[in-house]
Design an enzyme around this catalytic site. Structure first.
Site, PDB file in Angstrom:
ATOM      1  N   LEU A  42       0.842  -1.187   0.000  1.00 33.60           N
ATOM      2  CA  LEU A  42       0.000   0.000   0.000  1.00 33.60           C
ATOM      3  C   LEU A  42       0.886   1.250   0.000  1.00 33.60           C
ATOM      4  O   LEU A  42       1.853   1.330   0.745  1.00 33.60           O
ATOM      5  CB  LEU A  42      -0.891  -0.024   1.250  1.00 33.60           C
ATOM      6  CG  LEU A  42      -1.937   1.074   1.401  1.00 33.60           C
ATOM      7  CD1 LEU A  42      -2.961   1.003   0.277  1.00 33.60           C
ATOM      8  CD2 LEU A  42      -2.623   0.947   2.758  1.00 33.60           C
ATOM      9  N   THR A  45       4.524   3.323  -5.652  1.00 36.09           N
ATOM     10  CA  THR A  45       5.844   3.834  -6.017  1.00 36.09           C
ATOM     11  C   THR A  45       6.259   5.019  -5.157  1.00 36.09           C
ATOM     12  O   THR A  45       7.378   5.068  -4.642  1.00 36.09           O
ATOM     13  CB  THR A  45       5.865   4.235  -7.501  1.00 36.09           C
ATOM     14  OG1 THR A  45       5.680   3.065  -8.304  1.00 36.09           O
ATOM     15  CG2 THR A  45       7.190   4.885  -7.875  1.00 36.09           C
ATOM     16  N   CYS A  46       5.376   5.989  -4.993  1.00 36.95           N
ATOM     17  CA  CYS A  46       5.738   7.220  -4.285  1.00 36.95           C
ATOM     18  C   CYS A  46       6.302   6.934  -2.905  1.00 36.95           C
ATOM     19  O   CYS A  46       7.368   7.424  -2.540  1.00 36.95           O
ATOM     20  CB  CYS A  46       4.525   8.133  -4.163  1.00 36.95           C
ATOM     21  SG  CYS A  46       4.830   9.549  -3.086  1.00 36.95           S
ATOM     22  N   GLY A 118      -4.263  -8.319  -9.278  1.00 44.06           N
ATOM     23  CA  GLY A 118      -5.583  -8.304  -9.889  1.00 44.06           C
ATOM     24  C   GLY A 118      -5.532  -8.163 -11.399  1.00 44.06           C
ATOM     25  O   GLY A 118      -4.545  -7.703 -11.973  1.00 44.06           O
ATOM     26  N   ILE A 265      15.377   7.594 -17.593  1.00 46.50           N
ATOM     27  CA  ILE A 265      14.743   8.235 -18.751  1.00 46.50           C
ATOM     28  C   ILE A 265      13.226   8.316 -18.605  1.00 46.50           C
ATOM     29  O   ILE A 265      12.517   8.549 -19.581  1.00 46.50           O
ATOM     30  CB  ILE A 265      15.109   7.501 -20.046  1.00 46.50           C
ATOM     31  CG1 ILE A 265      14.697   6.025 -19.977  1.00 46.50           C
ATOM     32  CG2 ILE A 265      16.601   7.622 -20.335  1.00 46.50           C
ATOM     33  CD1 ILE A 265      14.757   5.318 -21.302  1.00 46.50           C
ATOM     34  N   HIS A 439       9.546  39.115   7.209  1.00 45.27           N
ATOM     35  CA  HIS A 439      10.977  39.371   7.000  1.00 45.27           C
ATOM     36  C   HIS A 439      11.773  38.858   8.195  1.00 45.27           C
ATOM     37  O   HIS A 439      11.382  39.109   9.334  1.00 45.27           O
ATOM     38  CB  HIS A 439      11.209  40.878   6.843  1.00 45.27           C
ATOM     39  CG  HIS A 439      12.659  41.244   6.709  1.00 45.27           C
ATOM     40  ND1 HIS A 439      13.365  41.059   5.537  1.00 45.27           N
ATOM     41  CD2 HIS A 439      13.544  41.769   7.605  1.00 45.27           C
ATOM     42  CE1 HIS A 439      14.603  41.467   5.718  1.00 45.27           C
ATOM     43  NE2 HIS A 439      14.746  41.898   6.961  1.00 45.27           N
TER      44      HIS A 439
END
Length: 462
Positions: A42, A45-46, A118, A265, A439
């Site tokens: 779960l 890839t990320c 699946g 790539i 700032h």
């Protein structure tokens, strides 16, 4: 296949990455009965092979650079080297914590989670683990994998993908990186910080070629200063093993040698042998084709994330998954403006952007209608403190809204949230100029750039 007709889910999602789990969580939140199917872990890839681990490596590299350069801040520190096993433990601990949290989220929303590979078996069913899971609507979210080139075999030994690079048990002495896009420059940056001699090979004229050309040139200048080498404008021809590494040959005959070759790539869609074409889903070069509501040509099937030909970004997957869940639940979501999505490359220095490049804006509005302004971070106090250099570049339609914000410099990714609001709310420079920025912060650079574009520069020259 076992077919339990008594259980028909409102939504069956094939793939538990960013797009898939976002669709599951939002759909469950809206009261739909959801099944989520994932063959690996779960988060996709990320979480496991992409965004999170690469940024952990980049942060470890940043710490290494800070240790080396500490004396310029009056701090005496000693850099003794990289303990790659400890780096991986730090990285894996980050992943593990997020993974457990995500598992808890899915369980708390009462999503039916199914581990297994699946396959789409009809416009309203997915087969997994010898069972047929039926749904009134199907979401395809099977993601992507690293791509290669014809004749170039990624063997996981000397010729590796980003997946291999994330678990490499050593810091390579030298590396050639094929590809100067996001993945390539991020690994180049991290490895250089770890002490690797890095050369990037990019066939197009610039690094990060999808960014505004000014951003590419600023990054190239910064990489030269860091000692990261790159060869631009000539395409790859071949690679072969040497006695102790890899030799890469380019189309012009030029050669490079290194310990490893990282093939970076891009990523290709995971769609083969999953039943998509058999069920009549329209595809192009492996991508599933969708409309602005993520609907395929099959009325009961949607697709999201890296599987479709949109921006391959985790946050885009989130948004697409949420859009599908809301549409299936009967809401009226707004289609995604992909130009309105923030883009960040987390190398050192960072490259962040929103909206249109100068070239694209001229193409859309006409060259005589486009105004640009550059604000150098040398005039920004916090950037001086951090010893970072770079620019904020604004692209404006003459007498109209800001349609592009392009930033290069350390921590510029943290400024992209305000840039996102400026673009998506079609802000005029004078409107942003009215806002008071704290700032000293780097966010002042955005404020100062808009002050200048509005005709009333403060800490910059006319």
């Amino acid at each position: 296949m076992a077919n339990d007709a008594s259980t028909v889910f409102d939504l069956v999602i094939l793939g538990g990455g960013s797009g898939g789990y976002a669709a599951a969580l939002r759909a469950a939140q809206l009261g739909l009965d959801v099944a989520l199917i994932e063959k690996n872990k779960l988060g996709g890839t990320c979480l496991h092979q992409g965004c999170i681990p690469t940024k952990a490596l980049l942060h470890a590299g940043e710490i290494a650079d800070q240790a080396r350069e500490s004396e310029q801040f009056g701090v005496r520190a000693t850099f003794e080297g990289i303990d790659i096993a400890a780096v991986h433990k730090y990285k894996d601990d980050v992943i593990s914590g997020l993974y457990k949290g995500l598992q808890g989220l899915v369980a708390s929303r009462k999503v039916t989670y199914i581990e297994g590979e699946g396959r789409l078996s009809s416009p309203t069913s997915v087969d997994v683990n010898g069972q047929r899971i039926q749904g009134r609507h199907i979401v395809l979210a099977t993601g992507s994998v690293p791509r290669s080139l014809p004749g170039l075999t990624i063997d996981g030994n000397r010729i590796i993908s980003s997946d291999h690079a994330l678990v490499l048990d050593r810091v390579p002495q030298s590396a050639i990186i094929l590809g100067g896009g996001v993945i390539g420059v991020e690994f180049a940056s991290a490895w250089k910080s770890f002490g690797t001699d890095v050369t990037i090979v990019e066939g197009l004229p610039h690094l990060v070629p999808v960014e505004d050309e000014n951003s590419s040139k600023l990054l190239e200048r910064a990489f030269r200063k860091r000692g990261i080498k790159f060869n631009l404008g000539t395409f790859f021809q071949g690679a072969e093993y040497t006695d102790n590494g890899v030799k890469v040959t380019l189309a012009d005959g030029k050669t490079f040698e290194a310990e490893v070759l990282l093939v970076a790539i891009g990523r290709g869609p995971v769609s083969q042998n999953l039943g998509y074409e058999e069920q009549g889903v329209a595809m192009d070069r492996g991508f599933v084709l969708v409309d602005e509501y993520m609907r395929t040509n099959v009325p009961t099937v949607s697709a999201v994330g890296d599987l479709v030909p949109t921006l391959q970004l985790a946050h885009v997957g989130f948004a697409e998954g949420i859009l599908v869940a809301e549409r299936v639940a009967g809401l009226k979501p707004v289609p995604i403006d992909y130009d309105g999505v923030p883009r960040v490359t987390y190398c050192h220095p960072e490259v962040a952007s929103m909206g249109l490049s100068e070239a694209k804006a001229k193409e859309v509005y006409g060259a005589d209608k486009v105004v640009t302004l550059k604000y150098n971070l040398a005039g920004n106090g916090k950037s001086k403190i951090l010893k970072t250099s770079g620019e904020v570049k604004l692209v404006q339609v003459r007498d109209g809204a800001v349609v592009g914000v392009h930033m290069v410099g350390d921590r510029m990714g943290e400024q992209v949230g305000e840039a996102q609001l400026i673009y998506n709310w079609e802000a005029l420079p004078a409107e942003v100029a009215q806002l008071i920025h704290a700032h000293p912060t780097q966010s002042e650079a955005l404020g100062e750039a808009h002050l200048a574009l509005a005709g009333k520069p403060l800490h910059s020259h006319d």
